[in-house]
Design a protein around this motif. Sequence first.
Motif, PDB file in Angstrom:
ATOM      1  N   ARG A   1       0.848  -1.201   0.000  1.00  0.00           N
ATOM      2  CA  ARG A   1       0.000   0.000   0.000  1.00  0.00           C
ATOM      3  C   ARG A   1       0.872   1.236   0.000  1.00  0.00           C
ATOM      4  NH1 ARG A   1      -4.721  -0.552   4.469  1.00  0.00           N
ATOM      5  NH2 ARG A   1      -4.709   1.698   4.115  1.00  0.00           N
TER       6      ARG A   1
ATOM      7  N   HIS B   1     -11.887  -3.750  -2.417  1.00  0.00           N
ATOM      8  CA  HIS B   1     -12.121  -3.283  -1.048  1.00  0.00           C
ATOM      9  C   HIS B   1     -10.930  -2.499  -0.514  1.00  0.00           C
ATOM     10  CE1 HIS B   1     -15.277  -6.514  -1.087  1.00  0.00           C
ATOM     11  NE2 HIS B   1     -15.941  -5.465  -0.617  1.00  0.00           N
ATOM     12  N   LEU B   2      -9.749  -2.988  -0.836  1.00  0.00           N
ATOM     13  CA  LEU B   2      -8.548  -2.321  -0.340  1.00  0.00           C
ATOM     14  C   LEU B   2      -8.456  -0.888  -0.871  1.00  0.00           C
ATOM     15  CD1 LEU B   2      -5.911  -2.451   1.234  1.00  0.00           C
ATOM     16  CD2 LEU B   2      -4.785  -3.250  -0.860  1.00  0.00           C
TER      17      LEU B   2
ATOM     18  N   GLU C   1     -10.834   1.068  -1.648  1.00  0.00           N
ATOM     19  CA  GLU C   1     -11.793   1.881  -0.899  1.00  0.00           C
ATOM     20  C   GLU C   1     -11.255   2.195   0.496  1.00  0.00           C
ATOM     21  OE1 GLU C   1     -14.569   3.710  -1.474  1.00  0.00           O
ATOM     22  OE2 GLU C   1     -13.796   3.351  -3.486  1.00  0.00           O
ATOM     23  N   GLU C   2     -10.611   1.196   1.087  1.00  0.00           N
ATOM     24  CA  GLU C   2     -10.058   1.391   2.418  1.00  0.00           C
ATOM     25  C   GLU C   2      -8.963   2.462   2.394  1.00  0.00           C
ATOM     26  OE1 GLU C   2      -8.840  -2.323   4.281  1.00  0.00           O
ATOM     27  OE2 GLU C   2      -7.432  -1.163   5.524  1.00  0.00           O
TER      28      GLU C   2
ATOM     29  N   GLN D   1     -10.533   5.845   2.103  1.00  0.00           N
ATOM     30  CA  GLN D   1     -11.029   6.263   3.411  1.00  0.00           C
ATOM     31  C   GLN D   1      -9.886   6.688   4.330  1.00  0.00           C
ATOM     32  OE1 GLN D   1     -13.631   7.081   5.161  1.00  0.00           O
ATOM     33  NE2 GLN D   1     -14.743   7.001   3.227  1.00  0.00           N
ATOM     34  N   ASN D   2      -8.853   5.878   4.321  1.00  0.00           N
ATOM     35  CA  ASN D   2      -7.734   6.126   5.222  1.00  0.00           C
ATOM     36  C   ASN D   2      -7.075   7.477   4.967  1.00  0.00           C
ATOM     37  OD1 ASN D   2      -5.733   5.490   7.223  1.00  0.00           O
ATOM     38  ND2 ASN D   2      -4.332   5.143   5.515  1.00  0.00           N
TER      39      ASN D   2
END
Length: 492
Positions: free
Chosen positions: A378, A398-399, A401-402, A405-406
């Motif tokens: 990441r 999903h990652l 999106e995470e 968000q992060n």
Amino acid sequence: MSKELTSRAENYNQWYNDLVLKGGLADYSAVKGCMVIKPYGYALWENMRDQLDRMFKETGHVNAYFPLFVPKSLFEAEEKNAEGFAKECAVVTHYRLKNDPDKKGRLMVDPEAKLEEELVVRPTSEAIIWNTYKDWIQSYRDLPILINQWANVVRWEMRTRLFLRTAEFLWQEGHTAHATKEEAVDETVKMLDVYANFVEEYMAVPVIKGVKTPNERFAGAEDTYCIEALMQDGKALQAGTSHFLGQNFAKAFNVQFLNKENKQEYVWATSWGVSTRLIGALIMSHSDDNGLVMPPRIAPIQVVIVPIYKGEESKPVIDGKVKEIMAELKALGIRVKYDDSDAARPGWKFAEHELKGVPVRIAMGLRDMENNVVELARRDTKEKQSVSIDGLGNYLKHLLEEIQQNIFNKALAFTKENTREADSWEEFVKMLDEQPGFISAHWDGTPETEEKIKELTKATIRCIPLDNKLEAGKCILTGNASTQRVLFARAY
RNA sequence: CGGGAUGUAGCGUAGCCCGGUUAUCGCGCCUGGUUUGGGACCAGGAGGUCGCAAGUUCGAAUCUUGCCAUCCCGACCA
């Protein structure tokens, strides 16, 4: 290393320039104050533009295009607007060059080819647009007009900075015409919400919605709404504006309509815009000393795959597997790139993609293939992990999106941590220097006081937040009575 | 537009004060080979109007003047 970056602590401005230049977003050009937007930077702008365009269309707007040039007589029609921009207008005075008789091979402006009327290169398009709307509007049935245009504009700036302030820049400008004041005000606020949603949800940059003070208002507007963002160095950046123009332009261009009662009325107007400046906001919100950090939703490349191979024979094997993975990711709408060039080795590619801010990097070699996994890194947290190839597409979906968000949460936390209240002049001045950020403080509401504070500290009132609570207090400078706090900051 | 700094190959630089053969080095680039799990190595090679223009001089990257560009600090601004 040729790609050595200046750190933020060392020199924040240089860090920013390094990121733009070495990250491949833009370059200086042969034209003073103008930049070249490079493919990687333009791809980012395209993603921003496409999403905004969808949002404009969802809210009932259509696109059109108006000319780059505005005849001077039209430009000066709305006095305040003209006055506000006069100092930074490029003006076309001639329409032809000719061979210079004194200097072989050189050209000169043909003095015979002087224009009857000078043309102003648009710094904004209200004038040409309202001159056009005049012919389009006769009755309330012609309203509202909800038009947006994607265009370039020119504002002759004294001091320029890549993306943040260049002489020419790209933007969109919405220009709407309404039958009632309420409708126009609603439109102004609605578009401010569109901007705030876009900037927060897609660019992951938290913003404060607010109203500008009269001093900071757009020239020719009754009210200017804005979104303000806080950069990592504690300076504020105006990320977008939405203006309620009242009937100023309608009166200047005599745009009237017949209402249902068969009476002539002036049209109510709005205009709103965001520009390539947003790219500067994005860079300064998320990036770190290793380079850019792109929010996945608008990143030109969301996932990059780097093959790790030993010898000629393993490469085709990896290629085959990557091809399968790529197909799966693309089917899920993930923007993925396979960086299989033999020109650079893996380590170099890792550093390069970090510099460019690609959210997720996948490395795969034979060892991984045997275990049916990939190595996944990441950009936002720099974490590395081994992930099964089975279901990789959904995992990445999903990652991403995470990550989105992060980085938003991180920026939001930063903004909150660096928004402070000051209740005295001493506290205010100290904060500006020692803890730069948004400062919420009481102001007596007069332009004179605002001006004085700016003169003394270089801090300006960024906005009066829309969700502001009323609270009696005393102006930090004059001690006069105040009804609410406003947001101060030094700004870009 | 004012103050300061800088400008030598795509990038980073040495040389400039004290003028003198063919302008230094590193990265990058090209060719061939060995390599490839965090910015590879060997060998060979290409690439320069020393920011631009004028001047001083037998001779200018080097000295003088003007201009241009970039960066930093102000005034102006999204």
